[in-house]
Design an enzyme around this catalytic site. Structure first.
Site, PDB file in Angstrom:
ATOM      1  N   THR A 136     -44.690  38.327  22.040  1.00  0.00           N
ATOM      2  CA  THR A 136     -44.710  39.442  22.980  1.00  0.00           C
ATOM      3  C   THR A 136     -43.403  39.547  23.759  1.00  0.00           C
ATOM      4  O   THR A 136     -42.708  38.537  23.921  1.00  0.00           O
ATOM      5  CB  THR A 136     -45.891  39.219  23.961  1.00  0.00           C
ATOM      6  OG1 THR A 136     -45.732  40.066  25.087  1.00  0.00           O
ATOM      7  CG2 THR A 136     -45.921  37.783  24.489  1.00  0.00           C
ATOM      8  N   ASP A 137     -43.135  40.736  24.275  1.00  0.00           N
ATOM      9  CA  ASP A 137     -41.952  40.875  25.150  1.00  0.00           C
ATOM     10  C   ASP A 137     -42.181  40.208  26.508  1.00  0.00           C
ATOM     11  O   ASP A 137     -41.236  40.040  27.280  1.00  0.00           O
ATOM     12  CB  ASP A 137     -41.587  42.361  25.334  1.00  0.00           C
ATOM     13  CG  ASP A 137     -42.701  43.214  25.937  1.00  0.00           C
ATOM     14  OD1 ASP A 137     -43.787  42.691  26.227  1.00  0.00           O
ATOM     15  OD2 ASP A 137     -42.467  44.429  26.144  1.00  0.00           O
ATOM     16  N   GLU A 138     -43.446  39.843  26.806  1.00  0.00           N
ATOM     17  CA  GLU A 138     -43.746  39.304  28.140  1.00  0.00           C
ATOM     18  C   GLU A 138     -43.081  37.949  28.382  1.00  0.00           C
ATOM     19  O   GLU A 138     -42.931  37.515  29.526  1.00  0.00           O
ATOM     20  CB  GLU A 138     -45.263  39.235  28.358  1.00  0.00           C
ATOM     21  CG  GLU A 138     -45.884  40.609  28.155  1.00  0.00           C
ATOM     22  CD  GLU A 138     -47.337  40.752  28.595  1.00  0.00           C
ATOM     23  OE1 GLU A 138     -47.801  39.952  29.418  1.00  0.00           O
ATOM     24  OE2 GLU A 138     -47.995  41.679  28.090  1.00  0.00           O
ATOM     25  N   TYR A 162     -50.507  33.506  30.390  1.00  0.00           N
ATOM     26  CA  TYR A 162     -50.449  34.045  29.022  1.00  0.00           C
ATOM     27  C   TYR A 162     -49.025  33.985  28.480  1.00  0.00           C
ATOM     28  O   TYR A 162     -48.781  33.441  27.393  1.00  0.00           O
ATOM     29  CB  TYR A 162     -50.976  35.491  29.004  1.00  0.00           C
ATOM     30  CG  TYR A 162     -50.596  36.271  27.755  1.00  0.00           C
ATOM     31  CD1 TYR A 162     -51.086  35.904  26.499  1.00  0.00           C
ATOM     32  CD2 TYR A 162     -49.736  37.379  27.824  1.00  0.00           C
ATOM     33  CE1 TYR A 162     -50.729  36.618  25.347  1.00  0.00           C
ATOM     34  CE2 TYR A 162     -49.383  38.092  26.687  1.00  0.00           C
ATOM     35  CZ  TYR A 162     -49.881  37.706  25.453  1.00  0.00           C
ATOM     36  OH  TYR A 162     -49.520  38.409  24.325  1.00  0.00           O
ATOM     37  N   LYS A 166     -47.372  31.812  25.423  1.00  0.00           N
ATOM     38  CA  LYS A 166     -46.708  32.436  24.262  1.00  0.00           C
ATOM     39  C   LYS A 166     -45.260  31.949  24.163  1.00  0.00           C
ATOM     40  O   LYS A 166     -44.759  31.682  23.064  1.00  0.00           O
ATOM     41  CB  LYS A 166     -46.741  33.967  24.380  1.00  0.00           C
ATOM     42  CG  LYS A 166     -48.084  34.628  24.176  1.00  0.00           C
ATOM     43  CD  LYS A 166     -48.706  34.438  22.803  1.00  0.00           C
ATOM     44  CE  LYS A 166     -47.984  35.159  21.691  1.00  0.00           C
ATOM     45  NZ  LYS A 166     -48.752  35.080  20.411  1.00  0.00           N
TER      46      LYS A 166
END
Ligand code: NAD
Ligand code: TYD
Length: 356
Positions: A136-138, A162, A166
């Site tokens: 993810t870009d997060e 989260y 990741k």
């Protein structure tokens, strides 16, 4: 086209089901194994249209089960792994970070180690193999409200449990390349939307709540910005990168499509009201500002130039078309929504909403 044997983890989830469908339909000569634990977010009803195809099989398994996964790799002669299985919702990660570390970090590590041992036991070793990790870009953290975008060089700076989990799993994947020579690829994608997304995420939750005249819980002032990509465009990018991407590379995936939450919510309201035949603005009264998500990232925005330039990927849908398709899909598939929101999820959602 070479015959391949691929395991897609998390294939019963939102993005995974679109990837499984695309691969099963596009590559009849492949062996496609959908591996999923079927948590609250996994639903085999997402794959009814492909379940009887001869090149498809489903295996119920936890990615943390090292032995079972090693056996599966041997039995199916797996030469490609597309890894999507994860706990994926930020709000749940705030309530229960341990499950996120277990599945996202330890589960990924378990797959990496099993793949390493199995592939190293073969005469050709890593040749022709792929371990493709979907992220993810997060992991890049949060941007200011300016023109800056996340590139593949942006340093990791995750904030939520989260994104921290990741980020950790991404590092493990790269470490398996750098340390053991495993042929890995990592991609970091922006927020996805479209059919089959579990209705705890913003877009399906709000469509469903509007239909049922329930409040629309907007965190903070609704000013956070997200970059949205239609899920089938993500699945097409995954197909392209799995086959043509360079080993050890990272690719950002996104549609250059930033929306402030409150503006996006107004588009959703307008679209649902129009399709349901309500007067314009009818559901605006459902907007309810509630206390902010702790550590709420201000803005995500992806620069996917590398993917465009090196592999020629382009998103196929304009945002307006994607939203129209999505709203229609959720309104036409109330039975799917009722199934996935019955029981445990409904209690979880009601508790969470009451708490704020
Ligand atoms: P999802 O929550 O809809 O689906 C996750 C799937 O993984 C479910 O089918 C679930 O049953 C399965 N799963 C969970 N724990 C498991 C375990 N221990 N063993 C086996 N299976 C397990 O998630 P999603 O939105 O489809 O996201 C898929 C992947 O894409 C994730 O890795 C996520 O981090 C990443 N991603 C998501 C987005 C997004 O906007 N949704 C954006 C970028 C990247
Ligand atoms: P979400 O769909 O949970 O994705 P992510 O947190 O991974 O970006 O949320 C998208 C945005 O919408 C995010 O800024 C949080 C906000 N949001 C709300 O305001 N209300 C809600 O009920 C939800 C689920 C999200």
């Amino acid at each position: 086209m070479a015959k391949r044997s691929i395991v897609i983890t998390g294939g019963a989830g939102f993005i995974g089901s679109h990837v499984v469908r695309l691969f099963v339909n596009k590559y009849p000569e492949y062996n496609i194994v959908n591996l999923d634990k079927l948590t609250y977010a996994g639903n085999l009803a997402n794959l009814k249209d492909v379940e009887s195809k001869p090149n498809y099989k489903f295996v119920k398994m936890d990615i943390c089960d090292f032995e079972a996964f090693y056996d599966l790799m041997q039995r199916e002669k797996i030469d490609g792994i597309i890894h999507l299985a994860a706990e994926s919702h930020v709000d749940r990660s705030i309530k229960d970070p341990f499950t996120f570390a277990k599945t996202n970090v330890m589960g990924t590590l378990s797959l990496l180690q099993a793949a390493k041992l199995y592939w190293e036991s073969l005469p050709e070793k890593f040749e022709g193999k792929r371990f493709y990790h979907i992220s993810t870009d997060e992991v890049y953290g949060s941007l200011e409200f300016n023109d800056e975008l996340f590139t593949e060089q942006t340093p990791y700076n995750p904030h939520s449990p989260y994104s921290a989990a990741k980020a950790s799993s991404d590092h493990f994947v790269r470490a398996y390349h750098d340390t053991y020579g495993m042929p890995t690829i990592v991609t970091n994608c922006s927020n996805n939307y479209g059919p089959y997304q579990f209705p705890e995420k913003l877009i399906p939750l709000f469509i469903n709540n509007i239909r049922h005249r329930k409040p629309l819980p907007v965190y903070g002032k609704g000013e956070n910005v997200r970059d949205w990509l239609y899920v089938e465009d993500h699945a097409r990018a995954i197909d392209l990168i799995f086959h043509k991407g360079k080993v050890a590379e990272t690719y950002n995936i996104g549609g250059f499509n930033e929306w402030k939450n409150i503006d996006l919510i107004k588009v959703i309201i307008k679209t649902v009201d129009r399709i349901l035949g309500n007067p314009e603005g009818h559901s605006l009264e459902l907007i309810t500002f509630i206390s902010d998500r702790p550590g709420h990232d201000a803005r995500y925005a992806i620069d996917s130039t590398k993917l465009h330039k090196e592999l020629g990927w382009e998103p196929s849908l304009q945002f307006e078309e994607g939203i129209e398709k999505s709203v229609r899909w959720y309104l036409d598939n109330q039975e799917w929504l009722d199934n996935v929101t019955s029981g445990d999820y409904q209690r979880y959602y009601d508790d969470m909403y009451k708490a704020r």
